[in-house]
Design a protein around this motif. Structure first.
Motif, short mmCIF file in Angstrom:
data_model
loop_
_atom_site.label_atom_id
_atom_site.label_comp_id
_atom_site.label_asym_id
_atom_site.label_seq_id
_atom_site.Cartn_x
_atom_site.Cartn_y
_atom_site.Cartn_z
N PHE A 21 7.75 4.90 -1.08
CA PHE A 21 6.37 5.39 -1.17
C PHE A 21 5.57 4.52 -2.12
O PHE A 21 4.44 4.15 -1.84
CB PHE A 21 6.39 6.83 -1.67
CG PHE A 21 5.04 7.45 -1.81
CD1 PHE A 21 4.16 7.43 -0.76
CD2 PHE A 21 4.66 8.08 -2.97
CE1 PHE A 21 2.91 8.03 -0.86
CE2 PHE A 21 3.43 8.68 -3.09
CZ PHE A 21 2.56 8.65 -2.03
N SER A 22 6.17 4.14 -3.24
CA SER A 22 5.41 3.44 -4.26
C SER A 22 5.13 2.00 -3.87
O SER A 22 4.01 1.54 -3.95
CB SER A 22 6.16 3.49 -5.59
OG SER A 22 7.46 2.97 -5.43
N ASP A 23 6.14 1.26 -3.44
CA ASP A 23 5.94 -0.17 -3.26
C ASP A 23 4.92 -0.51 -2.18
O ASP A 23 4.08 -1.37 -2.37
CB ASP A 23 7.27 -0.85 -2.92
CG ASP A 23 8.10 -1.09 -4.18
OD1 ASP A 23 7.78 -0.49 -5.22
OD2 ASP A 23 9.05 -1.88 -4.12
N ASP A 24 5.00 0.13 -1.03
CA ASP A 24 4.04 -0.20 0.01
C ASP A 24 2.63 0.24 -0.37
O ASP A 24 1.65 -0.40 0.04
CB ASP A 24 4.45 0.43 1.35
CG ASP A 24 5.52 -0.39 2.06
OD1 ASP A 24 5.79 -1.52 1.61
OD2 ASP A 24 6.09 0.09 3.04
N SER A 25 2.50 1.30 -1.13
CA SER A 25 1.19 1.68 -1.63
C SER A 25 0.66 0.62 -2.57
O SER A 25 -0.53 0.28 -2.56
CB SER A 25 1.26 3.03 -2.35
OG SER A 25 1.60 4.06 -1.45
N ILE A 26 1.54 0.07 -3.38
CA ILE A 26 1.13 -0.94 -4.35
C ILE A 26 0.81 -2.26 -3.65
O ILE A 26 -0.09 -2.99 -4.07
CB ILE A 26 2.22 -1.11 -5.42
CG1 ILE A 26 2.25 0.14 -6.30
CG2 ILE A 26 1.96 -2.34 -6.28
CD1 ILE A 26 3.43 0.22 -7.21
N CYS A 27 1.52 -2.57 -2.58
CA CYS A 27 1.24 -3.80 -1.84
C CYS A 27 -0.22 -3.86 -1.40
O CYS A 27 -0.80 -4.95 -1.31
CB CYS A 27 2.13 -3.90 -0.61
SG CYS A 27 3.86 -4.31 -0.94
N SER A 28 -0.81 -2.73 -1.13
CA SER A 28 -2.18 -2.72 -0.62
C SER A 28 -3.23 -2.81 -1.72
O SER A 28 -4.42 -2.87 -1.42
CB SER A 28 -2.42 -1.44 0.20
OG SER A 28 -2.42 -0.30 -0.63
N GLY A 60 -1.72 10.07 2.02
CA GLY A 60 -0.35 9.61 2.16
C GLY A 60 0.02 8.87 3.43
O GLY A 60 -0.39 9.23 4.53
N LEU A 61 0.81 7.80 3.27
CA LEU A 61 1.59 7.12 4.30
C LEU A 61 0.82 6.12 5.15
O LEU A 61 1.43 5.44 5.98
CB LEU A 61 2.30 8.12 5.21
CG LEU A 61 3.24 9.11 4.49
CD1 LEU A 61 3.98 9.97 5.50
CD2 LEU A 61 4.22 8.37 3.58
N ASN A 62 -0.45 5.96 4.96
CA ASN A 62 -1.15 4.94 5.74
C ASN A 62 -0.73 3.54 5.33
O ASN A 62 -0.55 2.67 6.18
CB ASN A 62 -2.67 5.11 5.60
CG ASN A 62 -3.42 4.44 6.74
OD1 ASN A 62 -3.66 3.25 6.71
ND2 ASN A 62 -3.77 5.23 7.76
N ASP A 63 -0.55 3.31 4.04
CA ASP A 63 -0.08 2.00 3.58
C ASP A 63 1.33 1.74 4.08
O ASP A 63 1.66 0.64 4.53
CB ASP A 63 -0.10 1.93 2.05
CG ASP A 63 -1.51 1.93 1.50
OD1 ASP A 63 -2.45 1.59 2.25
OD2 ASP A 63 -1.69 2.29 0.33
N GLU A 64 2.19 2.76 3.96
CA GLU A 64 3.57 2.61 4.43
C GLU A 64 3.61 2.27 5.92
O GLU A 64 4.39 1.43 6.36
CB GLU A 64 4.36 3.89 4.16
CG GLU A 64 4.73 4.11 2.71
CD GLU A 64 3.55 4.56 1.84
OE1 GLU A 64 3.69 4.54 0.60
OE2 GLU A 64 2.49 4.91 2.38
N ASP A 65 2.74 2.91 6.68
CA ASP A 65 2.67 2.64 8.11
C ASP A 65 2.23 1.21 8.38
O ASP A 65 2.82 0.50 9.21
CB ASP A 65 1.71 3.62 8.78
CG ASP A 65 1.58 3.37 10.27
OD1 ASP A 65 2.36 3.97 11.04
OD2 ASP A 65 0.70 2.57 10.68
#
Length: 327
Positions: free
Chosen positions: A167-174, A198-203
């Motif tokens: 959850f954290s890393d992909d959110s941070i990537c954006s 939630g989860l749009n970045d992960e997607d």
């Protein structure tokens, strides 16, 4: 000197952060050639802010408020350059950001910075002032190898999950990332079917991996305000469950299992969600959740999500009047 890159950001009400970001962009060497600025709410007195260092292209919603995913997509699609740099409006960026990003960027890749989380008041300082005190600050980025051994409630979890589901890393990537416009278009952009939190970045980044893109982290650091502990975002239960169901239907696995496990431990969802799908068992009993509706099965993206009208134009000359808020 300008670089052949379009910077993109979105803003709703944090206009003081926007002014700070534009000031930072003006100090970059090189600067971007343009900043595409998407306003998520109706225009304000700052809606035609301009810069002497680069072009600012404003895009507005004329109907209500604009969801995050749609705002991001509109900004990225409106950019004129082949190289795109997306920036969160509250990011504190390095003066060398665009030089570093463009040197690393290639086809079929996403390049992102490390993110260092700080108390909000420290993010009001310049990048150089923050960097001078980096030894006292300590690096608190969950995608940074210099993390302390123990997590705390201010830092999103570093626990790795299968299938890049953190959850954290992909959110941070954006927070800050570079991508070719053609590659962004191949992804289809951010999925506008995710509702709320939630989860749009992960997607999005899961989609990038599925397309075979490489994800490369720059040594360049970005500073950002500390985030609250999102291990069990109770006030976003229904949004998160709806989005987890959508994610599973697309990718065949659940993202952010640490969040779902926390919900299960609190009794909000079924403990056997991996085998039988996520289902709401009970709603949180909290005053902040008074507005939550009880049926997650009826949740769907806003019916007017694809009917938002846009107006776009460049910043005016210095003596031109600002846009009326009734426009």
């Amino acid at each position: 000197m300008r670089s052949p890159v379009s910077a993109v950001t979105i803003v709703k009400s944090r206009t003081e952060k926007l002014c700070n970001l534009i000031s930072q962009l003006e100090q970059c060497s090189p600067t971007p050639d343009e900043l595409v600025l998407v306003w998520m709410a109706p225009p304000s007195d700052l809606s035609l802010i301009k810069s002497d260092k680069f072009d600012i292209v404003h895009k507005f919603t004329t109907q209500g408020e604009l969801p995050i995913a749609k705002a991001r997509n509109k900004g990225m699609q409106a950019a004129k350059h082949a190289n795109l740099a997306y920036l969160n409006v509250d990011a504190v960026i390095s003066p060398s950001l665009f030089r570093d990003g463009l040197l690393a960027l290639k086809d079929n890749s996403v390049v992102f910075t490390s993110v260092v989380f700080l108390p909000s008041e420290r993010c009001n300082k310049t990048y150089s002032d923050i960097s001078k005190n980096e030894q006292q600050i300590g690096y608190l980025a969950s995608n940074d190898e210099t993390l302390p051994e123990d997590d705390n409630n201010e830092i999103p979890s570093r626990e790795k999950e299968n299938h890049h589901g953190k959850f954290s890393d992909d959110s941070i990537c954006s927070t800050v990332f570079f991508i070719r416009k053609a590659d962004f278009q191949k992804t289809g952009g951010f999925d506008e079917g995710y509702a709320g939190f939630g989860l749009n970045d992960e997607d999005f980044f899961t989609n990038c991996r599925a397309l075979g893109y490489s994800l490369e982290q720059l040594p360049t650091r970005t500073f950002a305000p500390q985030r609250p502990n999102y291990q069990c975002p109770v006030n976003h239960l229904l949004d998160f469950v709806h989005n987890a169901q959508r994610f599973y239907s697309k990718w065949g696995f659940y993202p952010c299992e640490n969040v779902l496990n926390a919900y299960a431990e609190e009794g909000y969802i079924n403990a056997d969600f991996k085998a039988n799908g996520v289902k709401i068992v009970q709603l949180p009993e909290h005053e902040d959740e008074a507005a939550i509706t009880p049926s997650v099965d009826t949740l769907s993206p806003s019916s007017n999500a694809n009917t938002v009208a846009f107006t776009s134009f460049h910043s005016p000359a210095k003596n031109q009047e600002v846009l009326s808020t009734t426009a």
